[in-house]
Design a protein around this motif. Structure first.
Motif, PDB file in Angstrom:
ATOM      1  N   TYR A   1      -7.960 -14.708  26.339  1.00  0.00           N
ATOM      2  CA  TYR A   1      -7.225 -15.952  26.605  1.00  0.00           C
ATOM      3  C   TYR A   1      -6.254 -15.774  27.762  1.00  0.00           C
ATOM      4  O   TYR A   1      -6.073 -16.694  28.572  1.00  0.00           O
ATOM      5  CB  TYR A   1      -6.487 -16.404  25.350  1.00  0.00           C
ATOM      6  CG  TYR A   1      -7.390 -17.014  24.306  1.00  0.00           C
ATOM      7  CD1 TYR A   1      -7.867 -18.316  24.449  1.00  0.00           C
ATOM      8  CD2 TYR A   1      -7.772 -16.294  23.185  1.00  0.00           C
ATOM      9  CE1 TYR A   1      -8.695 -18.891  23.505  1.00  0.00           C
ATOM     10  CE2 TYR A   1      -8.611 -16.854  22.218  1.00  0.00           C
ATOM     11  CZ  TYR A   1      -9.059 -18.149  22.391  1.00  0.00           C
ATOM     12  OH  TYR A   1      -9.885 -18.713  21.446  1.00  0.00           O
ATOM     13  N   HIS A   2      -5.607 -14.627  27.867  1.00  0.00           N
ATOM     14  CA  HIS A   2      -4.732 -14.365  29.023  1.00  0.00           C
ATOM     15  C   HIS A   2      -5.540 -14.411  30.323  1.00  0.00           C
ATOM     16  O   HIS A   2      -5.075 -14.945  31.340  1.00  0.00           O
ATOM     17  CB  HIS A   2      -4.055 -13.004  28.876  1.00  0.00           C
ATOM     18  CG  HIS A   2      -2.919 -12.975  27.905  1.00  0.00           C
ATOM     19  ND1 HIS A   2      -1.846 -13.830  28.002  1.00  0.00           N
ATOM     20  CD2 HIS A   2      -2.684 -12.179  26.823  1.00  0.00           C
ATOM     21  CE1 HIS A   2      -0.986 -13.577  27.024  1.00  0.00           C
ATOM     22  NE2 HIS A   2      -1.468 -12.586  26.296  1.00  0.00           N
ATOM     23  N   GLN A   3      -6.736 -13.852  30.301  1.00  0.00           N
ATOM     24  CA  GLN A   3      -7.580 -13.855  31.495  1.00  0.00           C
ATOM     25  C   GLN A   3      -7.989 -15.279  31.863  1.00  0.00           C
ATOM     26  O   GLN A   3      -7.942 -15.666  33.038  1.00  0.00           O
ATOM     27  CB  GLN A   3      -8.812 -12.986  31.255  1.00  0.00           C
ATOM     28  CG  GLN A   3      -8.517 -11.500  31.134  1.00  0.00           C
ATOM     29  CD  GLN A   3      -9.708 -10.700  30.653  1.00  0.00           C
ATOM     30  OE1 GLN A   3     -10.640 -11.241  30.046  1.00  0.00           O
ATOM     31  NE2 GLN A   3      -9.696  -9.395  30.909  1.00  0.00           N
ATOM     32  N   LYS A   4      -8.382 -16.068  30.868  1.00  0.00           N
ATOM     33  CA  LYS A   4      -8.774 -17.462  31.126  1.00  0.00           C
ATOM     34  C   LYS A   4      -7.593 -18.274  31.642  1.00  0.00           C
ATOM     35  O   LYS A   4      -7.756 -19.111  32.545  1.00  0.00           O
ATOM     36  CB  LYS A   4      -9.328 -18.096  29.848  1.00  0.00           C
ATOM     37  CG  LYS A   4     -10.683 -17.551  29.415  1.00  0.00           C
ATOM     38  CD  LYS A   4     -11.137 -18.222  28.122  1.00  0.00           C
ATOM     39  CE  LYS A   4     -12.499 -17.736  27.691  1.00  0.00           C
ATOM     40  NZ  LYS A   4     -12.946 -18.361  26.416  1.00  0.00           N
ATOM     41  N   HIS A   5      -6.418 -18.018  31.086  1.00  0.00           N
ATOM     42  CA  HIS A   5      -5.220 -18.716  31.556  1.00  0.00           C
ATOM     43  C   HIS A   5      -4.973 -18.419  33.029  1.00  0.00           C
ATOM     44  O   HIS A   5      -4.669 -19.326  33.816  1.00  0.00           O
ATOM     45  CB  HIS A   5      -4.015 -18.285  30.720  1.00  0.00           C
ATOM     46  CG  HIS A   5      -2.699 -18.685  31.302  1.00  0.00           C
ATOM     47  ND1 HIS A   5      -1.745 -17.779  31.699  1.00  0.00           N
ATOM     48  CD2 HIS A   5      -2.184 -19.906  31.591  1.00  0.00           C
ATOM     49  CE1 HIS A   5      -0.708 -18.417  32.196  1.00  0.00           C
ATOM     50  NE2 HIS A   5      -0.939 -19.695  32.146  1.00  0.00           N
TER      51      HIS A   5
ATOM     52  N   LEU B   1      -5.707 -27.116  30.632  1.00  0.00           N
ATOM     53  CA  LEU B   1      -6.550 -26.057  30.077  1.00  0.00           C
ATOM     54  C   LEU B   1      -5.847 -24.706  30.144  1.00  0.00           C
ATOM     55  O   LEU B   1      -5.926 -23.904  29.206  1.00  0.00           O
ATOM     56  CB  LEU B   1      -7.885 -26.001  30.824  1.00  0.00           C
ATOM     57  CG  LEU B   1      -8.839 -27.173  30.572  1.00  0.00           C
ATOM     58  CD1 LEU B   1     -10.060 -27.071  31.477  1.00  0.00           C
ATOM     59  CD2 LEU B   1      -9.275 -27.219  29.115  1.00  0.00           C
ATOM     60  N   ALA B   2      -5.132 -24.467  31.241  1.00  0.00           N
ATOM     61  CA  ALA B   2      -4.381 -23.216  31.372  1.00  0.00           C
ATOM     62  C   ALA B   2      -3.316 -23.118  30.287  1.00  0.00           C
ATOM     63  O   ALA B   2      -3.117 -22.051  29.678  1.00  0.00           O
ATOM     64  CB  ALA B   2      -3.745 -23.122  32.759  1.00  0.00           C
ATOM     65  N   THR B   3      -2.615 -24.224  30.024  1.00  0.00           N
ATOM     66  CA  THR B   3      -1.588 -24.222  28.980  1.00  0.00           C
ATOM     67  C   THR B   3      -2.205 -23.968  27.610  1.00  0.00           C
ATOM     68  O   THR B   3      -1.653 -23.227  26.795  1.00  0.00           O
ATOM     69  CB  THR B   3      -0.828 -25.564  28.972  1.00  0.00           C
ATOM     70  OG1 THR B   3      -0.258 -25.790  30.261  1.00  0.00           O
ATOM     71  CG2 THR B   3       0.271 -25.570  27.927  1.00  0.00           C
ATOM     72  N   HIS B   4      -3.351 -24.585  27.355  1.00  0.00           N
ATOM     73  CA  HIS B   4      -4.039 -24.363  26.077  1.00  0.00           C
ATOM     74  C   HIS B   4      -4.418 -22.891  25.914  1.00  0.00           C
ATOM     75  O   HIS B   4      -4.191 -22.301  24.836  1.00  0.00           O
ATOM     76  CB  HIS B   4      -5.278 -25.243  26.012  1.00  0.00           C
ATOM     77  CG  HIS B   4      -6.141 -24.993  24.815  1.00  0.00           C
ATOM     78  ND1 HIS B   4      -5.690 -25.173  23.522  1.00  0.00           N
ATOM     79  CD2 HIS B   4      -7.417 -24.551  24.708  1.00  0.00           C
ATOM     80  CE1 HIS B   4      -6.657 -24.868  22.677  1.00  0.00           C
ATOM     81  NE2 HIS B   4      -7.706 -24.485  23.373  1.00  0.00           N
ATOM     82  N   MET B   5      -4.987 -22.292  26.965  1.00  0.00           N
ATOM     83  CA  MET B   5      -5.359 -20.878  26.902  1.00  0.00           C
ATOM     84  C   MET B   5      -4.122 -19.999  26.717  1.00  0.00           C
ATOM     85  O   MET B   5      -4.126 -19.030  25.945  1.00  0.00           O
ATOM     86  CB  MET B   5      -6.098 -20.464  28.178  1.00  0.00           C
ATOM     87  CG  MET B   5      -7.390 -21.203  28.431  1.00  0.00           C
ATOM     88  SD  MET B   5      -8.578 -21.005  27.095  1.00  0.00           S
ATOM     89  CE  MET B   5      -9.858 -22.162  27.607  1.00  0.00           C
ATOM     90  N   GLN B   6      -3.053 -20.332  27.419  1.00  0.00           N
ATOM     91  CA  GLN B   6      -1.812 -19.574  27.291  1.00  0.00           C
ATOM     92  C   GLN B   6      -1.266 -19.659  25.867  1.00  0.00           C
ATOM     93  O   GLN B   6      -0.819 -18.648  25.297  1.00  0.00           O
ATOM     94  CB  GLN B   6      -0.782 -20.118  28.283  1.00  0.00           C
ATOM     95  CG  GLN B   6       0.544 -19.386  28.279  1.00  0.00           C
ATOM     96  CD  GLN B   6       1.586 -20.103  29.114  1.00  0.00           C
ATOM     97  OE1 GLN B   6       1.737 -21.318  29.014  1.00  0.00           O
ATOM     98  NE2 GLN B   6       2.293 -19.358  29.943  1.00  0.00           N
ATOM     99  N   MET B   7      -1.291 -20.864  25.301  1.00  0.00           N
ATOM    100  CA  MET B   7      -0.778 -21.051  23.949  1.00  0.00           C
ATOM    101  C   MET B   7      -1.571 -20.225  22.939  1.00  0.00           C
ATOM    102  O   MET B   7      -1.005 -19.573  22.049  1.00  0.00           O
ATOM    103  CB  MET B   7      -0.816 -22.534  23.576  1.00  0.00           C
ATOM    104  CG  MET B   7      -0.144 -22.866  22.258  1.00  0.00           C
ATOM    105  SD  MET B   7      -0.145 -24.645  21.899  1.00  0.00           S
ATOM    106  CE  MET B   7       0.933 -25.247  23.208  1.00  0.00           C
ATOM    107  N   GLU B   8      -2.895 -20.239  23.076  1.00  0.00           N
ATOM    108  CA  GLU B   8      -3.722 -19.458  22.160  1.00  0.00           C
ATOM    109  C   GLU B   8      -3.430 -17.966  22.300  1.00  0.00           C
ATOM    110  O   GLU B   8      -3.360 -17.235  21.302  1.00  0.00           O
ATOM    111  CB  GLU B   8      -5.203 -19.733  22.430  1.00  0.00           C
ATOM    112  CG  GLU B   8      -5.649 -21.156  22.153  1.00  0.00           C
ATOM    113  CD  GLU B   8      -5.390 -21.578  20.717  1.00  0.00           C
ATOM    114  OE1 GLU B   8      -5.605 -20.760  19.799  1.00  0.00           O
ATOM    115  OE2 GLU B   8      -4.966 -22.730  20.514  1.00  0.00           O
ATOM    116  N   ALA B   9      -3.244 -17.506  23.538  1.00  0.00           N
ATOM    117  CA  ALA B   9      -2.942 -16.088  23.767  1.00  0.00           C
ATOM    118  C   ALA B   9      -1.611 -15.702  23.140  1.00  0.00           C
ATOM    119  O   ALA B   9      -1.489 -14.649  22.491  1.00  0.00           O
ATOM    120  CB  ALA B   9      -2.938 -15.790  25.267  1.00  0.00           C
ATOM    121  N   ILE B  10      -0.614 -16.548  23.328  1.00  0.00           N
ATOM    122  CA  ILE B  10       0.720 -16.254  22.790  1.00  0.00           C
ATOM    123  C   ILE B  10       0.695 -16.232  21.264  1.00  0.00           C
ATOM    124  O   ILE B  10       1.278 -15.347  20.627  1.00  0.00           O
ATOM    125  CB  ILE B  10       1.735 -17.281  23.317  1.00  0.00           C
ATOM    126  CG1 ILE B  10       2.020 -17.016  24.802  1.00  0.00           C
ATOM    127  CG2 ILE B  10       3.032 -17.237  22.520  1.00  0.00           C
ATOM    128  CD1 ILE B  10       2.830 -18.103  25.480  1.00  0.00           C
TER     129      ILE B  10
END
Length: 330
Positions: A219-223, A263-272
């Motif tokens: 998820y960090h990579q996708k973000h 989408l970046a925020t969603h990926m970031q949220m999932e990673a966090i």
């Protein structure tokens, strides 16, 4: 009946220069629209409609995620979760403010600038929320409890203040020096993002072995990928610069930029959230959770100084004579 009341749209040559968007020829709202007309334009296909909805709909999704997190968190006793709640709150603020900025930006020249001043402030508040969550949950093992970790959040607060001031100032250069204005605005947001992301860069590139078995890594990579794509779209004005007038309503770069940011925020949220869960035992044993005074102080300083910047530059709009601010519009 509603269609009969919707405002008539304008062509680019009918609009003051300050409202012009590169490669967008049609679909502009009247440059002195009323608040009611701006709200009605939510249901009319203009060149701003999808800009508004691509942040307004995700706002409700992030609100749902935030309320769900609140429901399952013991706010009074679970200090470990406080940074996550602050981050999720700021992730609701910026899409809502952005959708409002795009909605009401056609009320006047000065209103347009002020709307985007507020938008920049909200983005920087979200940047600080990201830094708070990163400091609490995503710091690499080797950097936890180091001097860098100790000062990371304080410098993130300073960055938000500088970024808001620089991004607001860039709007005064839009007419006379548009390229410099764009460059300054990109730098204003790229610098805080780079600082906030240093712990992630460290984990992904310098010591990738730390990520073994951590599901948050993907998820960090996708973000990171979505953020880079958003930056490219924001700066390149593709595809509308290649075919002016063809992407006025659907598919222009700012719409795609909005989608990538969400989408970046969603990926970031999932990673966090994954880091928060998977690293909880180690983090609680190794470091102290961020205290309430630290959280409150960081958010308070960010809001106070960002609002001070916004008020200062908004007042400057009325101090600078109209011909000087927009002298190349004729």
């Amino acid at each position: 009946m509603l269609s009969l009341k919707l405002p008539r749209l304008q062509r680019i040559e009918q609009m003051p220069k300050v409202f012009h968007e590169h490669g967008i020829l049609f679909g502009y709202r009247h440059p002195q629209s009323s608040a009611t007309a701006c709200i009605l334009s939510l249901f009319q296909m203009t060149n701003e409609t999808i800009n508004i909805w691509t942040h307004l709909l995700p706002f409700w999704f992030f609100v749902w995620r935030f309320v769900t997190a609140l429901y399952v968190t013991d706010i009074q006793n679970d200090s470990y979760s406080w940074p996550m709640l602050v981050y999720m709150c700021t992730s609701c603020v910026y899409p809502f403010v952005s959708s409002c900025a795009h909605t009401f930006s056609s009320m006047s020249k000065n209103a347009r600038h002020i709307c985007y001043f507020l938008d920049y402030g909200a983005v920087n508040l979200f940047s600080l929320g990201s830094a708070i969550a990163y400091s609490a949950y995503t710091f690499p093992d080797a950097l936890v409890c180091t001097a860098f970790h100790d000062y990371y959040l304080a410098l993130a607060v300073l960055n938000t203040m500088l970024s808001t001031g620089l991004s607001c100032y860039s709007r005064f250069l839009e007419i006379q020096r548009p390229r410099l204005s764009k460059l300054l605005r990109i730098l204003a947001f790229a610098y805080p993002y780079t600082w906030d992301s240093l712990p992630i860069f460290y984990r992904l590139f310098l010591f990738p072995g730390e990520n073994a078995g951590n599901e948050a890594t993907l998820y960090h990579q996708k973000h990171m990928v979505m953020t880079l794509l958003a930056t490219f779209l924001y700066s390149a004005h593709l595809p509308e610069c290649l075919a002016p007038g063809r992407f006025d309503y659907i598919g222009h770069s700012h719409q795609l930029f909005h989608v990538c940011v969400i989408l970046a925020t969603h990926m970031q949220m999932e990673a966090i959230l994954l880091d928060k869960t998977l690293r909880k035992e180690w983090l609680l044993a190794t470091s102290k959770p961020i205290s309430f005074p630290q959280l409150a102080g960081a958010i308070f300083l960010c809001i106070i100084f960002s609002l001070s910047n916004i008020i200062y530059f908004s007042a400057a709009l009325y101090r600078i004579p109209e011909p000087e601010l927009h002298k190349k519009e004729s």
